[in-house]
Motif scaffolding. Structure first.
Motif, PDB file in Angstrom:
ATOM      1  N   THR A 114      -1.025   0.484   1.635  1.00 49.25           N
ATOM      2  CA  THR A 114      -1.710   0.486   0.333  1.00 49.25           C
ATOM      3  C   THR A 114      -1.706   1.821  -0.400  1.00 49.25           C
ATOM      4  OG1 THR A 114      -3.842   0.896   1.404  1.00 49.25           O
ATOM      5  CG2 THR A 114      -3.245  -1.400   0.976  1.00 49.25           C
ATOM      6  N   HIS A 116       0.502   3.428  -1.816  1.00 47.06           N
ATOM      7  CA  HIS A 116       1.323   3.382  -3.037  1.00 47.06           C
ATOM      8  C   HIS A 116       0.563   2.800  -4.237  1.00 47.06           C
ATOM      9  CE1 HIS A 116       1.726  -0.708  -1.530  1.00 47.06           C
ATOM     10  NE2 HIS A 116       1.997  -1.042  -2.774  1.00 47.06           N
ATOM     11  N   LYS A 117      -0.586   2.166  -3.990  1.00 51.11           N
ATOM     12  CA  LYS A 117      -1.376   1.605  -5.089  1.00 51.11           C
ATOM     13  C   LYS A 117      -2.095   2.682  -5.902  1.00 51.11           C
ATOM     14  CE  LYS A 117      -2.215  -2.852  -2.922  1.00 51.11           C
ATOM     15  NZ  LYS A 117      -3.232  -3.800  -2.450  1.00 51.11           N
ATOM     16  N   TRP A 121       0.093   9.426  -4.831  1.00 53.90           N
ATOM     17  CA  TRP A 121      -0.205   9.630  -3.414  1.00 53.90           C
ATOM     18  C   TRP A 121       1.002   9.287  -2.547  1.00 53.90           C
ATOM     19  CZ3 TRP A 121      -4.581  11.393  -0.886  1.00 53.90           C
ATOM     20  CH2 TRP A 121      -5.697  11.644  -1.689  1.00 53.90           C
ATOM     21  N   TYR A 122       1.124  10.006  -1.448  1.00 52.55           N
ATOM     22  CA  TYR A 122       2.155   9.717  -0.459  1.00 52.55           C
ATOM     23  C   TYR A 122       1.662  10.173   0.909  1.00 52.55           C
ATOM     24  CZ  TYR A 122       3.167  14.665  -1.232  1.00 52.55           C
ATOM     25  OH  TYR A 122       3.058  16.018  -1.363  1.00 52.55           O
TER      26      TYR A 122
END
Length: 132
Positions: A114, A116-117, A121-122
């Motif tokens: 999640t 990537h939602k 963020w990574y």
């Protein structure tokens, strides 16, 4: 989200404590809600109230680069999506603190799917440990 100034944490403590206990239960954290309370009283953490939850931040300074980062210590919402729902508020708070990045740690495997939602963020690393 609204900052709870340290002098008012006691007023909201039942609500904050409940949220923190929910986070601890889901993550098997090795801290207790009173650690958050103490950190707030010492100016080492900040508590923000969201419409349906609580997010606790710590401002960290990198010893090498001297850059500030905002660490999400605990994030709770009734539906379990506090960081996803309030990412714009979190970004704004990081900018207010002069942070160059935001980070959090979680043992919950769902973040692999999640993260990537939340724009930008990574995953940086996965840490494994063994207690002795």
């Amino acid at each position: 989200m609204e900052l709870v100034h340290c002098i008012y944490v006691k007023e909201y403590w039942d609500h904050i404590r409940y949220a923190l206990e929910c986070v601890i239960e889901k993550t098997n954290a090795d801290w207790i809600p009173e650690d958050v309370y103490a950190a707030c009283m010492m100016g080492q953490a900040r508590v923000y109230l969201a419409p349906d939850g609580v997010i606790v931040f710590k401002l960290l300074t990198d010893n090498i680069t001297n850059q500030n980062s905002l660490f999400v210590w605990a994030a709770y919402s009734k539906d379990g999506n506090a960081l996803i729902k309030y990412y714009q508020d979190v970004d704004a708070i990081a900018k207010e603190f002069g942070a160059s990045k935001i980070s959090f740690a979680s043992p919950r495997k769902a973040w692999h799917k999640t993260i990537h939602k939340i724009p930008g963020w990574y995953e940086v690393e996965t840490v494994y440990e063994k207690r002795i």
